[in-house]
Design a protein around this motif. Structure first.
Motif, PDB file in Angstrom:
ATOM      1  N   GLN A 133      -0.952  -9.592   0.855  1.00  0.00           N
ATOM      2  CA  GLN A 133      -2.349  -9.461   0.430  1.00  0.00           C
ATOM      3  C   GLN A 133      -3.078  -8.443   1.300  1.00  0.00           C
ATOM      4  N   LEU A 134      -2.869  -8.535   2.604  1.00  0.00           N
ATOM      5  CA  LEU A 134      -3.538  -7.621   3.524  1.00  0.00           C
ATOM      6  C   LEU A 134      -3.064  -6.188   3.321  1.00  0.00           C
ATOM      7  N   VAL A 135      -1.783  -5.996   3.064  1.00  0.00           N
ATOM      8  CA  VAL A 135      -1.273  -4.649   2.777  1.00  0.00           C
ATOM      9  C   VAL A 135      -1.978  -4.074   1.546  1.00  0.00           C
ATOM     10  N   ALA A 136      -2.035  -4.855   0.488  1.00  0.00           N
ATOM     11  CA  ALA A 136      -2.685  -4.384  -0.742  1.00  0.00           C
ATOM     12  C   ALA A 136      -4.144  -4.048  -0.484  1.00  0.00           C
ATOM     13  N   TYR A 137      -4.831  -4.927   0.226  1.00  0.00           N
ATOM     14  CA  TYR A 137      -6.251  -4.693   0.498  1.00  0.00           C
ATOM     15  C   TYR A 137      -6.447  -3.388   1.264  1.00  0.00           C
ATOM     16  N   HIS A 138      -5.692  -3.199   2.337  1.00  0.00           N
ATOM     17  CA  HIS A 138      -5.923  -2.026   3.190  1.00  0.00           C
ATOM     18  C   HIS A 138      -5.513  -0.728   2.496  1.00  0.00           C
ATOM     19  N   ILE A 139      -4.478  -0.752   1.665  1.00  0.00           N
ATOM     20  CA  ILE A 139      -4.136   0.446   0.895  1.00  0.00           C
ATOM     21  C   ILE A 139      -5.263   0.790  -0.071  1.00  0.00           C
ATOM     22  N   ALA A 140      -5.752  -0.218  -0.795  1.00  0.00           N
ATOM     23  CA  ALA A 140      -6.835   0.029  -1.756  1.00  0.00           C
ATOM     24  C   ALA A 140      -8.098   0.499  -1.048  1.00  0.00           C
ATOM     25  N   ASN A 141      -8.387  -0.072   0.107  1.00  0.00           N
ATOM     26  CA  ASN A 141      -9.584   0.315   0.853  1.00  0.00           C
ATOM     27  C   ASN A 141      -9.454   1.745   1.362  1.00  0.00           C
ATOM     28  N   ARG A 142      -8.259   2.090   1.812  1.00  0.00           N
ATOM     29  CA  ARG A 142      -8.018   3.461   2.293  1.00  0.00           C
ATOM     30  C   ARG A 142      -8.193   4.474   1.163  1.00  0.00           C
ATOM     31  N   LEU A 143      -7.873   4.054  -0.067  1.00  0.00           N
ATOM     32  CA  LEU A 143      -8.010   4.929  -1.229  1.00  0.00           C
ATOM     33  C   LEU A 143      -9.412   4.897  -1.829  1.00  0.00           C
ATOM     34  N   GLY A 144     -10.275   4.060  -1.288  1.00  0.00           N
ATOM     35  CA  GLY A 144     -11.654   3.998  -1.770  1.00  0.00           C
ATOM     36  C   GLY A 144     -11.815   3.324  -3.122  1.00  0.00           C
ATOM     37  N   ARG A 145     -10.931   2.405  -3.453  1.00  0.00           N
ATOM     38  CA  ARG A 145     -11.004   1.721  -4.745  1.00  0.00           C
ATOM     39  C   ARG A 145     -12.110   0.651  -4.751  1.00  0.00           C
ATOM     40  N   PRO A 146     -12.636   0.315  -5.938  1.00  0.00           N
ATOM     41  CA  PRO A 146     -13.619  -0.782  -6.055  1.00  0.00           C
ATOM     42  C   PRO A 146     -12.892  -2.123  -6.027  1.00  0.00           C
ATOM     43  N   ILE A 147     -12.574  -2.598  -4.861  1.00  0.00           N
ATOM     44  CA  ILE A 147     -11.613  -3.680  -4.672  1.00  0.00           C
ATOM     45  C   ILE A 147     -12.009  -4.965  -5.394  1.00  0.00           C
ATOM     46  N   ASP A 148     -13.263  -5.326  -5.351  1.00  0.00           N
ATOM     47  CA  ASP A 148     -13.688  -6.591  -5.966  1.00  0.00           C
ATOM     48  C   ASP A 148     -13.800  -6.513  -7.486  1.00  0.00           C
ATOM     49  N   LYS A 149     -13.888  -5.293  -7.999  1.00  0.00           N
ATOM     50  CA  LYS A 149     -14.071  -5.125  -9.436  1.00  0.00           C
ATOM     51  C   LYS A 149     -13.121  -4.054  -9.971  1.00  0.00           C
ATOM     52  N   PRO A 150     -11.820  -4.296  -9.912  1.00  0.00           N
ATOM     53  CA  PRO A 150     -10.867  -3.287 -10.387  1.00  0.00           C
ATOM     54  C   PRO A 150     -11.062  -2.980 -11.865  1.00  0.00           C
ATOM     55  N   ARG A 151     -10.800  -1.752 -12.221  1.00  0.00           N
ATOM     56  CA  ARG A 151     -11.062  -1.288 -13.579  1.00  0.00           C
ATOM     57  C   ARG A 151     -10.238  -2.092 -14.598  1.00  0.00           C
ATOM     58  N   ASN A 152     -10.835  -2.323 -15.737  1.00  0.00           N
ATOM     59  CA  ASN A 152     -10.175  -2.929 -16.895  1.00  0.00           C
ATOM     60  C   ASN A 152      -9.809  -4.398 -16.722  1.00  0.00           C
ATOM     61  N   LEU A 153     -10.140  -5.006 -15.592  1.00  0.00           N
ATOM     62  CA  LEU A 153      -9.717  -6.378 -15.337  1.00  0.00           C
ATOM     63  C   LEU A 153     -10.913  -7.316 -15.301  1.00  0.00           C
ATOM     64  N   ALA A 154     -10.670  -8.574 -15.673  1.00  0.00           N
ATOM     65  CA  ALA A 154     -11.693  -9.613 -15.630  1.00  0.00           C
ATOM     66  C   ALA A 154     -11.168 -10.794 -14.836  1.00  0.00           C
ATOM     67  N   LYS A 155     -12.074 -11.520 -14.199  1.00  0.00           N
ATOM     68  CA  LYS A 155     -11.662 -12.665 -13.380  1.00  0.00           C
ATOM     69  C   LYS A 155     -11.103 -13.785 -14.234  1.00  0.00           C
ATOM     70  N   SER A 156     -11.795 -14.103 -15.288  1.00  0.00           N
ATOM     71  CA  SER A 156     -11.357 -15.191 -16.175  1.00  0.00           C
ATOM     72  C   SER A 156     -11.092 -14.604 -17.549  1.00  0.00           C
TER      73      SER A 156
END
Length: 597
Positions: free
Chosen positions: A570-593
């Motif tokens: 989980q931490l690897v994924a988070y830090h890669i996405a953060n390094r790439l400047g992605r909108p981590i909490d709201k990834p494109r095309n995806l919904a929570k429920s």
């Protein structure tokens, strides 16, 4: 779909209340937003993009009125545009509707309404026009709403405003809708309706969960009725979490906060269920349950938990299989006397609910493993096992997956002849070990090394195979990078052709048994192809000797090691996405429920 809020009794604060509620629901994922305010004439404002654009649009115009409804949309019919955003209105502008779900017969209804003017590509827009037609025929507002809903086929949570009417009308079928019962105010009793509790949790902790086929009217009181208009008595429940739990608490992202909340979530899952001194597990909800066979149904992250749970049961000599709920619902295997276990974080996942209902129709005993008390899956299952992770806001599941794995251990220990003596001490130590790992993880340095790789592989065996799948899913969800998880032995059966010196391979391997030895052999296979290797290991084996980087795990029981390995990934994924400047909490095309099939 995605997020709904409505309120009455908020007076001049209605617009602000709606926007605040929509901001709270941002975690569900969306691509446009809008609100409508009631009165003698309706006012509607909506915009494609983030809620900030809606606020800008609202700032440029004067809007007032009460009651009100709002929506964040995740596109299913038509792209994210201002025209396709909710609320949708009729030809007269006197009816406004927000909707989650899919209207399967909207094309036939739209053809029938050929004299009406449609301004969007959505399925939702047929609803206000159906209501308009009923009103034109002299039907009163509430009956017009009922009549329109009766024409719909598919799944829906619908909330409606009608000009000149001080009420909000709502109903649901296969999509969640919950009421919030607030306090009396100078403007009347504050009442709310939403797709999820966080939308109004700031104002009240008292909730009423609607069941499929029920209707609600909110004005100076709340009334729930069935499809025939007969009043239903509904219990008011209290939400047991603080509204501050849905804040970031100083973390940059909800996802990082929720990764760090895992020690507490795990303690909550264990509380009152594990006798550490006696070395036993007792789960009241599972009394007298002794399955002779188990079928798991789940989607996404929960499916990975199902794979893990099935492995635990099989080790106790109980036949167990994990099925993708979307496939199970359309081609149900023989059930016999199997227990059917539905795993869903939200308790509202449409595919999982369909699978559960099909199993119920065939006479199976059902068990829900969910995070959400009062959810549809909890209400419709014969038994429920709550994972107690607390509210999870980030779209990518983190603490709920860890809690699912722990809950499945409890399920197996409480319902089989499995020896709890060996596992209970490891369960007891798990929250503390998770905290220690979070305090001293090397994941950020690994992410910095490999954030620009074109693709990533994750491998593991037995308990670690579902963790490999989950690690890959987490990375692609939030970084938009190509990542694949494999059973370690499968690399040589095709995927090895894709491995080169630019393909980091994350190998999860714990213990020093034959399984660990075989996984180390698979590490050698990719090392021979010059692939950089990151070993996620407790160093009880030789994996570290063949790795370019090591993410450390504490020694523990093999079942529990999977939970800890997952935290590192989980931490690897988070830090890669953060390094790439992605909108981590709201990834494109995806919904929570995901409430559509």
């Amino acid at each position: 779909m995605c997020g709904i809020i409505g309120c009455v009794g908020r007076g001049e604060r209605t617009a602000d209340t709606l926007v605040s509620g929509l901001e709270t629901l941002e975690y569900r994922g969306y691509d446009s937003a809008g609100i409508a305010l009631g009165g003698s004439k309706l006012s509607v404002c909506k915009a494609a993009g983030e809620i900030a654009k809606l606020k800008t649009a609202l700032g440029s115009r004067s809007m007032s009125g009460e009651p009100g409804i709002g929506h964040t949309r995740w596109s299913t019919h038509g792209p994210p545009t201002d025209e396709n955003a909710h609320p949708h209105a009729d030809c007269t502008g006197d009816v406004a509707v927000v909707h989650n779900g899919i209207i399967e017969n909207y094309q036939e209804l739209r053809a029938e309404l050929d004299e009406h003017t449609f301004t969007s590509e959505t399925d939702t827009e047929v609803i206000p026009h159906l209501i308009e037609a009923e009103l034109a025929a002299g039907t009163d507002p509430e009956d017009a709403f009922r009549a329109a809903i009766a024409r719909l086929e598919g799944s829906y949570a619908v909330v409606c405003l009608i000009a000149g009417c001080d009420a909000i009308f709502g109903t649901r079928k296969d999509s969640p809708l919950v009421l919030g019962i607030g306090d009396d105010t100078p403007d009347g009793q504050a009442l709310f309706v939403a797709s999820d509790v966080p939308a109004f949790r700031e104002y009240t902790d008292r909730v009423v969960y609607l069941d499929d086929g029920e209707f609600v009217r909110l004005d100076d009181e709340w009334v729930v009725t069935d499809s025939d208009g007969v009043v239903r008595e509904k219990s008011v429940e209290t939400v047991d979490w603080d509204p501050e739990e849905t804040g970031k608490s100083g973390y940059e992202h909800f996802m990082l906060k929720e990764i760090h909340e895992q020690p507490r979530a795990l303690r909550q899952c264990l509380q009152g269920r594990v006798d550490e001194l006696g070395g036993s597990v007792t789960v009241d909800e599972l009394d007298n349950l002794a399955p002779t066979g188990v079928q798991f149904v789940a989607c996404g992250t929960s499916y990975h938990a199902a794979l893990y749970g099935a492995q635990l049961f099989r080790e106790q000599g109980i036949p167990a299989q994990a099925f993708l709920a979307s496939e199970y619902a359309t081609a149900v295997p023989p059930i016999g006397n199997d227990l059917v276990v539905a795993i869903t974080q939200s308790g509202e996942t449409a595919d999982t609910l369909s699978a559960l209902r099909e199993a119920s129709r065939r006479g199976a005993e059902t068990l829900a493993v969910t995070n959400t008390v009062g959810s549809t899956v909890a209400r419709e299952s014969d038994r429920k096992l709550f994972i107690r992770a607390g509210p999870e806001i980030g779209v990518a599941a983190t603490k709920t997956f860890a809690s699912q794995l722990l809950a499945l251990n409890l399920l197996v220990l409480a319902t089989t002849d499995a020896s709890a003596g060996e596992v209970v001490p490891a369960l007891r130590d798990l929250p503390g070990q998770t905290q220690a790992l979070l305090d001293d993880s090397g994941a950020e340095a690994v992410a910095e090394q490999f954030y620009d790789a074109p693709a990533y592989f994750f491998i593991g065996r037995r308990y670690q195979f579902p963790v490999a799948l989950e690690g890959a899913l987490k990375l692609k969800e939030i970084s938009y990078k190509h990542a694949e998880g494999f059973a370690a032995g499968e690399l040589k059966h095709g995927p090895l052709a894709l491995v080169d010196d630019r393909t980091p391979v994350f190998a999860v391997v714990t213990g020093d048994d034959e399984i660990a030895t075989k996984t180390v052999g698979n590490i050698k296979e990719v090392e021979a192809r010059d692939a950089p290797v990151v070993a996620v290991t407790d160093r009880q084996n030789d994996a570290a000797a063949y790795a370019d980087h090591v993410l450390e795990l504490p020694e523990t029981h093999p079942h529990v090691g999977a939970v800890l390995a997952n935290v590192q990934l989980q931490l690897v994924a988070y830090h890669i996405a953060n390094r790439l400047g992605r909108p981590i909490d709201k990834p494109r095309n995806l919904a929570k429920s995901v409430t559509v099939e």
